[in-house]
Design a protein around this motif. Structure first.
Motif, PDB file in Angstrom:
ATOM      1  N   VAL A 260      -1.633   1.112   3.128  1.00 52.58           N
ATOM      2  CA  VAL A 260      -0.308   0.653   3.566  1.00 52.58           C
ATOM      3  C   VAL A 260      -0.330  -0.854   3.794  1.00 52.58           C
ATOM      4  N   ARG A 261      -1.407  -1.336   4.407  1.00 49.43           N
ATOM      5  CA  ARG A 261      -1.523  -2.788   4.608  1.00 49.43           C
ATOM      6  C   ARG A 261      -1.528  -3.514   3.267  1.00 49.43           C
TER       7      ARG A 261
ATOM      8  N   VAL B 245       8.555   4.731   7.948  1.00 54.44           N
ATOM      9  CA  VAL B 245       7.804   3.886   8.884  1.00 54.44           C
ATOM     10  C   VAL B 245       8.107   2.422   8.622  1.00 54.44           C
ATOM     11  N   MET B 246       8.174   2.030   7.345  1.00 54.10           N
ATOM     12  CA  MET B 246       8.497   0.646   7.018  1.00 54.10           C
ATOM     13  C   MET B 246       9.890   0.282   7.539  1.00 54.10           C
TER      14      MET B 246
ATOM     15  N   SER C 292       9.179   4.081  -4.844  1.00 56.81           N
ATOM     16  CA  SER C 292       7.945   3.660  -5.510  1.00 56.81           C
ATOM     17  C   SER C 292       6.750   3.742  -4.574  1.00 56.81           C
ATOM     18  N   MET C 293       6.985   3.444  -3.303  1.00 54.83           N
ATOM     19  CA  MET C 293       5.882   3.420  -2.346  1.00 54.83           C
ATOM     20  C   MET C 293       5.212   4.784  -2.212  1.00 54.83           C
ATOM     21  N   ARG C 294       5.995   5.840  -2.320  1.00 59.21           N
ATOM     22  CA  ARG C 294       5.469   7.176  -2.024  1.00 59.21           C
ATOM     23  C   ARG C 294       4.318   7.589  -2.942  1.00 59.21           C
ATOM     24  N   PRO C 295       4.484   7.655  -4.271  1.00 61.10           N
ATOM     25  CA  PRO C 295       3.346   8.046  -5.107  1.00 61.10           C
ATOM     26  C   PRO C 295       2.271   6.979  -5.176  1.00 61.10           C
ATOM     27  N   TRP C 296       2.650   5.712  -5.092  1.00 59.67           N
ATOM     28  CA  TRP C 296       1.643   4.641  -5.094  1.00 59.67           C
ATOM     29  C   TRP C 296       0.699   4.825  -3.925  1.00 59.67           C
ATOM     30  N   LEU C 297       1.257   5.040  -2.744  1.00 59.28           N
ATOM     31  CA  LEU C 297       0.434   5.218  -1.556  1.00 59.28           C
ATOM     32  C   LEU C 297      -0.393   6.490  -1.636  1.00 59.28           C
ATOM     33  N   LEU C 298       0.211   7.565  -2.122  1.00 63.10           N
ATOM     34  CA  LEU C 298      -0.529   8.817  -2.259  1.00 63.10           C
ATOM     35  C   LEU C 298      -1.746   8.630  -3.149  1.00 63.10           C
ATOM     36  N   MET C 299      -1.576   7.955  -4.266  1.00 60.98           N
ATOM     37  CA  MET C 299      -2.683   7.765  -5.192  1.00 60.98           C
ATOM     38  C   MET C 299      -3.737   6.837  -4.620  1.00 60.98           C
TER      39      MET C 299
ATOM     40  N   ILE D  42       0.167   5.006  10.592  1.00 64.83           N
ATOM     41  CA  ILE D  42       0.473   4.847   9.167  1.00 64.83           C
ATOM     42  C   ILE D  42       0.469   3.374   8.782  1.00 64.83           C
ATOM     43  N   THR D  43       1.073   2.533   9.600  1.00 66.12           N
ATOM     44  CA  THR D  43       1.135   1.097   9.297  1.00 66.12           C
ATOM     45  C   THR D  43      -0.253   0.490   9.186  1.00 66.12           C
TER      46      THR D  43
END
Length: 216
Positions: free
Chosen positions: A195-196, A168-169, A14-21, A189-190
């Protein structure tokens, strides 16, 4: 558009597209589903025929499930954002390392699951997981050296960075030994605001999945 995701503490896909957007400034509504509950499959099936998250619901109502498929769809819809590198050679390289993440590193996935709230330095360091970590370190180090950083393919965040952000997480949780180049990339990245935001939301979640709360 709408993006259906699981728990931010656990759901690496879930993190991948959420972060991309978020990183690209693409507007969307977030639909969050707690994973591992009796009602979870029915809730997800309202949106995703695979019964898995993430799932993107486009403006036209089309469901696009699976992280890399969502990322490719976004790259087509927003070509001006250059979600892949514009240079053809760099773009082929980025697709290669993103696909390697998508289809590989099974030992790392199974031994070092994502739990952002946890701190387990040195735990679950199986030989297979350590081999996967060494390969990821090599990918990050090579990309940053070749393209100049601070992201994998230069100055801009791409789909490749989104694909590796959950790693990274994991590294923040399990604290494996990394090269300085890989460590610097992980710190960069962090520190990203998006990401924060994800991390802070994960820390506020109260839902727990017991099978992911105790290291082996």
């Amino acid at each position: 558009m709408k993006l259906v995701i699981g728990d931010k503490n656990y759901s690496s896909w879930s993190m991948r597209p959420w972060l991309l957007m978020r990183q690209a400034g693409i507007s969307f509504d977030e639909i969050s589903v707690e994973l591992g509950e009796a009602s979870t499959p029915a809730r997800i099936l309202q949106y995703s025929p695979s019964c898995k998250v993430p799932c993107l619901i486009t403006d036209e109502g089309q469901s696009v499930w699976e992280s890399l498929a969502i990322s490719e769809t976004l790259a087509e819809r927003f070509p001006e954002l250059a979600l892949w590198p514009r240079d053809p050679a760099a773009r082929a390289h980025a697709r290669s390392v993103a696909s390697e993440m998508h289809g590989g590193f099974g030992e790392l996935r199974s031994a070092m699951w994502m739990n952002i709230r946890a701190k387990w330095p040195g735990a679950n360091a199986t030989p297979g997981a350590l081999a996967d970590i060494a390969r990821i370190d090599a990918i990050w180090s090579e990309c940053v050296a070749r393209y100049g950083g601070p992201f994998l393919f230069g100055a801009s965040f791409t789909i490749a960075d989104a694909m590796y952000a959950p790693v990274v997480m994991r590294f923040n949780t399990y604290a494996p030994k990394l090269s300085e180049a890989a460590s610097a990339y992980a710190r960069h990245i962090t520190a990203l605001p998006a990401v924060r935001e994800w991390i802070e939301s994960a820390l506020r979640e109260t839902h727990r999945l017991d099978k992911y709360e105790t290291p082996q």
